[in-house]
Design a protein around this motif. Structure first.
Motif, PDB file in Angstrom:
ATOM      1  N   ARG A  54      -0.914  -6.514  11.246  1.00 31.67           N
ATOM      2  CA  ARG A  54      -0.474  -5.164  11.615  1.00 31.67           C
ATOM      3  C   ARG A  54      -1.153  -4.121  10.737  1.00 31.67           C
ATOM      4  O   ARG A  54      -1.347  -4.352   9.544  1.00 31.67           O
ATOM      5  CB  ARG A  54       1.038  -5.037  11.435  1.00 31.67           C
ATOM      6  CG  ARG A  54       1.836  -6.016  12.257  1.00 31.67           C
ATOM      7  CD  ARG A  54       3.291  -5.921  11.910  1.00 31.67           C
ATOM      8  NE  ARG A  54       3.458  -6.327  10.508  1.00 31.67           N
ATOM      9  CZ  ARG A  54       4.612  -6.671   9.968  1.00 31.67           C
ATOM     10  NH1 ARG A  54       5.712  -6.647  10.682  1.00 31.67           N
ATOM     11  NH2 ARG A  54       4.685  -7.037   8.702  1.00 31.67           N
ATOM     12  N   ALA A  55      -1.487  -2.990  11.325  1.00 26.20           N
ATOM     13  CA  ALA A  55      -2.025  -1.872  10.545  1.00 26.20           C
ATOM     14  C   ALA A  55      -0.865  -1.264   9.762  1.00 26.20           C
ATOM     15  O   ALA A  55       0.193  -0.991  10.321  1.00 26.20           O
ATOM     16  CB  ALA A  55      -2.644  -0.840  11.466  1.00 26.20           C
ATOM     17  N   VAL A  56      -1.057  -1.092   8.459  1.00 26.93           N
ATOM     18  CA  VAL A  56       0.015  -0.577   7.606  1.00 26.93           C
ATOM     19  C   VAL A  56      -0.489   0.597   6.775  1.00 26.93           C
ATOM     20  O   VAL A  56      -1.677   0.753   6.549  1.00 26.93           O
ATOM     21  CB  VAL A  56       0.566  -1.667   6.652  1.00 26.93           C
ATOM     22  CG1 VAL A  56       1.262  -2.753   7.438  1.00 26.93           C
ATOM     23  CG2 VAL A  56      -0.525  -2.263   5.790  1.00 26.93           C
ATOM     24  N   ARG A  57       0.446   1.411   6.313  1.00 31.01           N
ATOM     25  CA  ARG A  57       0.127   2.567   5.477  1.00 31.01           C
ATOM     26  C   ARG A  57      -0.161   2.111   4.052  1.00 31.01           C
ATOM     27  O   ARG A  57       0.451   1.199   3.539  1.00 31.01           O
ATOM     28  CB  ARG A  57       1.299   3.537   5.437  1.00 31.01           C
ATOM     29  CG  ARG A  57       1.496   4.260   6.736  1.00 31.01           C
ATOM     30  CD  ARG A  57       2.024   5.657   6.440  1.00 31.01           C
ATOM     31  NE  ARG A  57       1.878   6.509   7.595  1.00 31.01           N
ATOM     32  CZ  ARG A  57       0.766   7.125   7.944  1.00 31.01           C
ATOM     33  NH1 ARG A  57      -0.306   6.984   7.231  1.00 31.01           N
ATOM     34  NH2 ARG A  57       0.717   7.891   9.000  1.00 31.01           N
ATOM     35  N   MET A  58      -1.087   2.815   3.432  1.00 31.44           N
ATOM     36  CA  MET A  58      -1.414   2.587   2.028  1.00 31.44           C
ATOM     37  C   MET A  58      -1.731   3.949   1.438  1.00 31.44           C
ATOM     38  O   MET A  58      -2.508   4.706   2.008  1.00 31.44           O
ATOM     39  CB  MET A  58      -2.618   1.657   1.905  1.00 31.44           C
ATOM     40  CG  MET A  58      -3.067   1.413   0.489  1.00 31.44           C
ATOM     41  SD  MET A  58      -1.896   0.543  -0.561  1.00 31.44           S
ATOM     42  CE  MET A  58      -1.768  -1.015   0.257  1.00 31.44           C
ATOM     43  N   LYS A  59      -1.108   4.263   0.327  1.00 28.08           N
ATOM     44  CA  LYS A  59      -1.345   5.566  -0.297  1.00 28.08           C
ATOM     45  C   LYS A  59      -2.791   5.681  -0.765  1.00 28.08           C
ATOM     46  O   LYS A  59      -3.351   4.736  -1.305  1.00 28.08           O
ATOM     47  CB  LYS A  59      -0.413   5.764  -1.482  1.00 28.08           C
ATOM     48  CG  LYS A  59       1.014   5.988  -1.095  1.00 28.08           C
ATOM     49  CD  LYS A  59       1.859   6.286  -2.306  1.00 28.08           C
ATOM     50  CE  LYS A  59       3.295   6.525  -1.880  1.00 28.08           C
ATOM     51  NZ  LYS A  59       4.143   6.814  -3.035  1.00 28.08           N
ATOM     52  N   GLU A  60      -3.361   6.854  -0.542  1.00 26.75           N
ATOM     53  CA  GLU A  60      -4.719   7.104  -1.001  1.00 26.75           C
ATOM     54  C   GLU A  60      -4.751   7.049  -2.519  1.00 26.75           C
ATOM     55  O   GLU A  60      -3.860   7.550  -3.197  1.00 26.75           O
ATOM     56  CB  GLU A  60      -5.202   8.475  -0.519  1.00 26.75           C
ATOM     57  CG  GLU A  60      -6.651   8.686  -0.776  1.00 26.75           C
ATOM     58  CD  GLU A  60      -7.221   9.860  -0.014  1.00 26.75           C
ATOM     59  OE1 GLU A  60      -8.404  10.133  -0.229  1.00 26.75           O
ATOM     60  OE2 GLU A  60      -6.504  10.479   0.781  1.00 26.75           O
ATOM     61  N   GLY A  61      -5.757   6.369  -3.057  1.00 22.93           N
ATOM     62  CA  GLY A  61      -5.883   6.215  -4.498  1.00 22.93           C
ATOM     63  C   GLY A  61      -5.262   4.933  -5.030  1.00 22.93           C
ATOM     64  O   GLY A  61      -5.405   4.623  -6.206  1.00 22.93           O
ATOM     65  N   HIS A  62      -4.578   4.180  -4.170  1.00 19.18           N
ATOM     66  CA  HIS A  62      -3.944   2.926  -4.594  1.00 19.18           C
ATOM     67  C   HIS A  62      -5.022   1.885  -4.913  1.00 19.18           C
ATOM     68  O   HIS A  62      -5.966   1.699  -4.155  1.00 19.18           O
ATOM     69  CB  HIS A  62      -3.022   2.410  -3.483  1.00 19.18           C
ATOM     70  CG  HIS A  62      -2.312   1.157  -3.833  1.00 19.18           C
ATOM     71  ND1 HIS A  62      -1.220   1.133  -4.658  1.00 19.18           N
ATOM     72  CD2 HIS A  62      -2.538  -0.131  -3.464  1.00 19.18           C
ATOM     73  CE1 HIS A  62      -0.805  -0.115  -4.795  1.00 19.18           C
ATOM     74  NE2 HIS A  62      -1.591  -0.895  -4.069  1.00 19.18           N
ATOM     75  N   ALA A  63      -4.884   1.200  -6.041  1.00 21.58           N
ATOM     76  CA  ALA A  63      -5.845   0.167  -6.433  1.00 21.58           C
ATOM     77  C   ALA A  63      -5.433  -1.164  -5.807  1.00 21.58           C
ATOM     78  O   ALA A  63      -4.262  -1.535  -5.807  1.00 21.58           O
ATOM     79  CB  ALA A  63      -5.885   0.037  -7.945  1.00 21.58           C
ATOM     80  N   MET A  64      -6.420  -1.874  -5.252  1.00 21.58           N
ATOM     81  CA  MET A  64      -6.176  -3.167  -4.621  1.00 21.58           C
ATOM     82  C   MET A  64      -7.125  -4.195  -5.227  1.00 21.58           C
ATOM     83  O   MET A  64      -8.226  -3.847  -5.653  1.00 21.58           O
ATOM     84  CB  MET A  64      -6.408  -3.066  -3.119  1.00 21.58           C
ATOM     85  CG  MET A  64      -5.530  -2.049  -2.435  1.00 21.58           C
ATOM     86  SD  MET A  64      -6.092  -1.661  -0.774  1.00 21.58           S
ATOM     87  CE  MET A  64      -7.477  -0.609  -1.116  1.00 21.58           C
ATOM     88  N   GLU A  65      -6.694  -5.451  -5.268  1.00 22.13           N
ATOM     89  CA  GLU A  65      -7.531  -6.511  -5.825  1.00 22.13           C
ATOM     90  C   GLU A  65      -8.014  -7.429  -4.711  1.00 22.13           C
ATOM     91  O   GLU A  65      -7.225  -7.928  -3.914  1.00 22.13           O
ATOM     92  CB  GLU A  65      -6.750  -7.313  -6.865  1.00 22.13           C
ATOM     93  CG  GLU A  65      -7.617  -8.275  -7.631  1.00 22.13           C
ATOM     94  CD  GLU A  65      -6.889  -8.938  -8.785  1.00 22.13           C
ATOM     95  OE1 GLU A  65      -7.462  -9.876  -9.347  1.00 22.13           O
ATOM     96  OE2 GLU A  65      -5.757  -8.526  -9.110  1.00 22.13           O
ATOM     97  N   THR A  66      -9.335  -7.634  -4.671  1.00 18.25           N
ATOM     98  CA  THR A  66      -9.920  -8.505  -3.651  1.00 18.25           C
ATOM     99  C   THR A  66      -9.734  -9.965  -4.049  1.00 18.25           C
ATOM    100  O   THR A  66      -9.349 -10.272  -5.178  1.00 18.25           O
ATOM    101  CB  THR A  66     -11.424  -8.207  -3.484  1.00 18.25           C
ATOM    102  OG1 THR A  66     -12.091  -8.511  -4.703  1.00 18.25           O
ATOM    103  CG2 THR A  66     -11.659  -6.755  -3.105  1.00 18.25           C
ATOM    104  N   LYS A  67     -10.019 -10.870  -3.110  1.00 21.86           N
ATOM    105  CA  LYS A  67      -9.883 -12.293  -3.387  1.00 21.86           C
ATOM    106  C   LYS A  67     -10.754 -12.747  -4.547  1.00 21.86           C
ATOM    107  O   LYS A  67     -10.389 -13.649  -5.287  1.00 21.86           O
ATOM    108  CB  LYS A  67     -10.237 -13.114  -2.142  1.00 21.86           C
ATOM    109  CG  LYS A  67      -9.098 -13.273  -1.193  1.00 21.86           C
ATOM    110  CD  LYS A  67      -9.431 -14.309  -0.144  1.00 21.86           C
ATOM    111  CE  LYS A  67      -8.177 -14.628   0.632  1.00 21.86           C
ATOM    112  NZ  LYS A  67      -8.411 -15.652   1.631  1.00 21.86           N
ATOM    113  N   ASP A  68     -11.909 -12.113  -4.710  1.00 18.55           N
ATOM    114  CA  ASP A  68     -12.815 -12.513  -5.784  1.00 18.55           C
ATOM    115  C   ASP A  68     -12.556 -11.766  -7.099  1.00 18.55           C
ATOM    116  O   ASP A  68     -13.331 -11.861  -8.034  1.00 18.55           O
ATOM    117  CB  ASP A  68     -14.273 -12.367  -5.354  1.00 18.55           C
ATOM    118  CG  ASP A  68     -14.647 -10.946  -4.989  1.00 18.55           C
ATOM    119  OD1 ASP A  68     -13.779 -10.048  -5.063  1.00 18.55           O
ATOM    120  OD2 ASP A  68     -15.811 -10.726  -4.630  1.00 18.55           O
ATOM    121  N   GLY A  69     -11.447 -11.010  -7.172  1.00 19.17           N
ATOM    122  CA  GLY A  69     -11.044 -10.378  -8.415  1.00 19.17           C
ATOM    123  C   GLY A  69     -11.513  -8.957  -8.631  1.00 19.17           C
ATOM    124  O   GLY A  69     -11.158  -8.333  -9.631  1.00 19.17           O
TER     125      GLY A  69
END
Length: 93
Positions: A54-69
């Motif tokens: 599902r498409a979900v909201r994410m605040k602009e500027g939020h830091a996310m971690e990819t699978k490779d770190g």
């Protein structure tokens, strides 16, 4: 009579083209550590899909971690744009 039919047909085509979605606007998708996916569009904005698809909201500027770190920062919040693409993929178009 022919004029009315032609105008109706042209009006319908114009309306449908306004809702057309070009999945080629997705530059790449990146899987995140939590199982969700971030889609990066050619204009640099992003949309996020949760692990349930599902498409979900994410605040602009939020830091996310990819699978490779690696860490990426959310730019934009293209929920409607991504939702339309996901619906089209689900329908097999």
């Amino acid at each position: 009579m022919f004029k009315k039919a032609l105008l109706t047909l042209l009006g319908s085509c114009a309306a449908l083209s306004a809702f057309a979605v070009d999945t080629a606007n997705v530059q790449k998708s990146i899987e995140l550590k939590d199982g969700s996916t971030v889609y990066i569009f050619k204009d640099g904005k992003m949309g996020m899909e949760d692990k349930l698809g599902r498409a979900v909201r994410m605040k602009e500027g939020h830091a996310m971690e990819t699978k490779d770190g690696q860490r990426i920062i959310m730019i934009g919040d293209e929920v409607a744009r991504l939702d339309t693409i996901l619906h089209l993929q689900h329908r097999g178009r």
